[in-house]
Write an enzyme that holds these catalytic residues in place. Structure first.
Site, short mmCIF file in Angstrom:
data_model
loop_
_atom_site.label_atom_id
_atom_site.label_comp_id
_atom_site.label_asym_id
_atom_site.label_seq_id
_atom_site.Cartn_x
_atom_site.Cartn_y
_atom_site.Cartn_z
N GLU A 80 0.89 -1.17 0.00
CA GLU A 80 0.00 0.00 0.00
C GLU A 80 0.91 1.20 0.00
O GLU A 80 1.52 1.53 1.02
CB GLU A 80 -0.89 0.00 1.25
CG GLU A 80 -1.83 -1.19 1.36
CD GLU A 80 -2.94 -1.17 0.33
OE1 GLU A 80 -3.16 -0.12 -0.31
OE2 GLU A 80 -3.57 -2.23 0.14
N CYS B 180 -2.37 9.08 2.52
CA CYS B 180 -2.11 8.66 1.14
C CYS B 180 -3.33 8.94 0.28
O CYS B 180 -3.23 9.11 -0.92
CB CYS B 180 -1.78 7.17 1.11
SG CYS B 180 -3.04 6.19 1.91
N GLU C 281 3.79 14.13 -3.61
CA GLU C 281 2.81 13.85 -2.56
C GLU C 281 3.02 14.91 -1.47
O GLU C 281 4.08 14.94 -0.83
CB GLU C 281 3.10 12.44 -2.02
CG GLU C 281 1.96 11.86 -1.24
CD GLU C 281 2.23 10.41 -0.82
OE1 GLU C 281 3.38 9.96 -0.84
OE2 GLU C 281 1.25 9.75 -0.43
P1 NAD Z 1 7.97 5.42 4.83
O1 NAD Z 1 7.97 4.64 3.57
O2 NAD Z 1 9.10 6.34 5.08
O3 NAD Z 1 7.90 4.44 6.09
C1 NAD Z 1 6.92 3.43 6.17
C2 NAD Z 1 7.44 2.32 7.05
O4 NAD Z 1 8.58 1.75 6.43
C3 NAD Z 1 7.88 2.76 8.43
O5 NAD Z 1 7.56 1.74 9.34
C4 NAD Z 1 9.39 2.88 8.29
O6 NAD Z 1 10.07 2.68 9.51
C5 NAD Z 1 9.67 1.74 7.34
N1 NAD Z 1 10.90 1.86 6.57
C6 NAD Z 1 11.55 2.99 6.21
N2 NAD Z 1 12.65 2.67 5.49
C7 NAD Z 1 12.68 1.32 5.42
C8 NAD Z 1 13.57 0.38 4.81
N3 NAD Z 1 14.64 0.76 4.13
N4 NAD Z 1 13.29 -0.93 4.94
C9 NAD Z 1 12.19 -1.35 5.62
N5 NAD Z 1 11.33 -0.51 6.21
C10 NAD Z 1 11.57 0.81 6.10
O7 NAD Z 1 6.57 6.15 4.87
P2 NAD Z 1 6.02 7.11 6.02
O8 NAD Z 1 6.71 8.41 5.84
O9 NAD Z 1 6.02 6.45 7.34
O10 NAD Z 1 4.50 7.22 5.58
C11 NAD Z 1 4.08 8.03 4.60
C12 NAD Z 1 3.95 7.30 3.28
O11 NAD Z 1 3.08 6.18 3.45
C13 NAD Z 1 3.30 8.13 2.22
O12 NAD Z 1 3.95 7.94 1.00
C14 NAD Z 1 1.88 7.61 2.16
O13 NAD Z 1 1.24 7.83 0.94
C15 NAD Z 1 2.08 6.17 2.44
N6 NAD Z 1 0.85 5.56 2.94
C16 NAD Z 1 0.17 4.73 2.12
C17 NAD Z 1 -1.02 4.18 2.55
C18 NAD Z 1 -1.78 3.25 1.65
O14 NAD Z 1 -2.59 2.51 2.17
N7 NAD Z 1 -1.53 3.23 0.36
C19 NAD Z 1 -1.51 4.45 3.82
C20 NAD Z 1 -0.79 5.30 4.64
C21 NAD Z 1 0.40 5.84 4.19
#
Ligand code: NAD
Length: 486
Positions: free
Chosen positions: A260, A294, A390
């Site tokens: 997602e 998102c 975004e």
């Molecule tokens: P992010 O991708 O920075 O982090 C998401 C998760 O991934 C966190 O738990 C983070 O610790 C982990 N993470 C970060 N780097 C990683 C790596 N190298 N390996 C493994 N895990 C890692 O996103 P964010 O800033 O926490 O959230 C915002 C983003 O999430 C936005 O792009 C938003 O659109 C998206 N989002 C999508 C949905 C959906 O359902 N499509 C819902 C909510 C948020």
């Protein structure tokens, strides 16, 4: 059931702060600081998992898998139902934690907590309802038996913007399917996830079925977990760039992966639409979660006959919002998740101005903490920064369009395909436009679509797979076909 030794009272809420592994609450060797973005100060600390802890969590989940996978469906359903009931009775506690570590408004936090609990209810109902198949092969030489089996240990990674709902949207279907889980919450918001895990423990989830590892080192920890043969699936919610890194890792093992990812939601106000309805919808689509969603409307394509009226009315509605701490239910707009995130959004506003947009701020934001006034940016042209990035904050770029065809073409001109919003003169037009939009979800004449009973997900680079609805449980099930000789 072991009571957590590592409990802290955070904002009046008792929350376990250890690692949750094998039903035990374990103090970590290091501490991960959690901040309160509204006050811009340290709020608490939780155990910070390292790679050994992560592998311990995988071992615990693996050991618990057999009995959980073979438990009666009704047993799993009833535990999830109890989790729904506990959470529903304690929504205020959950909302408080969400506000404290994420910053959002009270209404948004309470709404999220209720939405999060609903995933337990929905999947408690779905747990007993996955159909199989038993029939004669057309050639008449065998019987085809099709059944579903849990994929095993599910690794779940969640973002900070919906710390409760993203956890339950994954945990509930995983558990309903018979999988065990290792949840890695976002480093910014681990408290809510730990609180949810405690709810599941109190609901009777057996030791090891749910494990939670907050960590300041998501990269190395996740890479190791995903390389472990005992892990059967990844379910990730977060940004598209991180999702792509993880897909690279899961590809090495051809591991089932649900993604997602990010969005760039267009909101279309078509010729003949009711402007007041469109503004009411825009207020929800843009401002829910302060724009940190998102699904947040990211770019507004408004027909030239309505654009001034729409922008004026939208600005007027935004100016009525009171901005301040989410702990005060009178505030409509809370803080962003961090000062850094706020500055990123402000930077986008500056870039829009350099590109010829006309930003105007509404309301007065507190000067301490990660608060930001909402902005309407008029005069934005399609293709400029705000229509590509975004935004993740309360900024609404408005692009004037001269036809429905142009609005659709611009809406589809993106690598993302999560959700779109359409405000049309009537439902029939809204549905026909929805069918031409390259997005997995479309809200017609309304500002929100999410529902635990509906499939949530994205087309294009917004993701793979679906959560919620009838599809959600299948992300955690393998299909097995057994050919039986006659
Ligand atoms: P992010 O991708 O920075 O982090 C998401 C998760 O991934 C966190 O738990 C983070 O610790 C982990 N993470 C970060 N780097 C990683 C790596 N190298 N390996 C493994 N895990 C890692 O996103 P964010 O800033 O926490 O959230 C915002 C983003 O999430 C936005 O792009 C938003 O659109 C998206 N989002 C999508 C949905 C959906 O359902 N499509 C819902 C909510 C948020």
């Amino acid at each position: 059931m072991t009571a957590p030794p590592t409990v802290e009272i955070v904002g009046g809420v008792e929350v376990p702060t250890g690692l949750f592994i094998g039903g035990q609450w374990i103090p970590g060797e290091r501490t991960l600081d959690v901040r309160d973005p509204a006050a811009d100060r340290r709020l608490s600390g939780v155990a910070d998992a390292g790679v050994t802890d992560a592998l311990d969590a995988v071992s615990a989940a693996h050991a618990a898998f057999g009995p959980w996978a073979s438990a009666a469906l009704r047993t799993r359903a009833e535990i999830l139902r109890r989790a729904f009931e506990i959470m529903t009775a304690e929504l205020d506690e959950c909302a408080r934690l969400i506000v404290l570590e994420n910053g959002k408004s009270w209404a948004d936090a309470r709404g999220e907590a209720a939405y999060a609990a609903e995933f337990f209810r929905w999947f408690s109902e779905e747990a007993c309802r996955v159909p199989g198949d038993f029939r004669m092969a057309p050639a008449g030489d065998k019987t085809i038996v099709v059944d579903h089996r849990p994929v095993g240990v599910a690794y779940l990674i969640t973002p900070w913007n919906f710390p409760a709902a993203m956890a339950t949207r994954k945990l509930a279907p995983a558990l309903a399917a018979g999988c065990t889980a290792v949840l890695k919450p976002a480093g910014e918001t681990p408290l809510t996830a730990l609180w949810v895990a405690r709810v599941l423990q109190r609901a009777g989830v057996p030791d090891g079925v749910v494990n939670v590892i907050a960590t300041s080192r998501p990269g190395p920890v996740s890479e190791l977990v995903l390389a472990d043969r005992r892990v059967g699936a990844l379910s990730f919610t977060g940004s598209t760039p991180v999702g792509k890194i993880l897909l690279g890792q899961t590809a090495r093992r051809a591991l089932p992966s649900s993604m997602e990812l990010g969005g760039n939601a267009p909101l279309l106000v078509l010729e003949g639409a009711d402007v007041q309805d469109a503004v009411a919808g825009a207020m929800v689509a843009k401002m829910r979660n302060g724009g940190s969603a998102c699904t947040a409307a990211n770019r507004f394509y408004v027909h030239e006959s309505l654009v001034t009226e729409f922008a004026d009315a939208f600005e007027k509605a935004l100016s009525t919002l009171s901005i301040g701490s989410g702990l005060d239910p009178a505030n409509d707009l809370g803080a962003l998740v961090s000062v850094r995130e706020r500055d990123k959004v402000l930077d986008l506003v500056r870039r829009a101005e350099q590109e010829g947009g006309r930003p105007s701020a509404s309301g007065t934001a507190p000067t301490t903490g990660a608060f930001l006034s909402p902005y309407v940016v008029r005069g934005v042209r399609h293709g400029q920064t705000l229509t590509r990035e975004e935004i993740f904050g309360p900024v609404a770029p408005i692009v004037t369009v001269d036809s429905t065809d142009q609005a659709i073409a611009m809406a589809n001109d993106t690598d993302y395909g999560l959700i779109s919003y359409v405000f049309a003169k009537d439902r029939a037009e809204g549905i026909s436009v929805a069918r031409r939009l390259e997005s997995a979800m479309v809200a017609v004449n309304r500002g929100v679509a999410s529902d635990p009973a509906a499939p949530f997900g994205g087309m294009k680079e917004s993701g793979l797979g679906r959560e919620g609805g009838f599809a959600g449980i299948h992300e955690f099930l393998e299909t097995q076909y057994i050919a039986v000789d006659l």
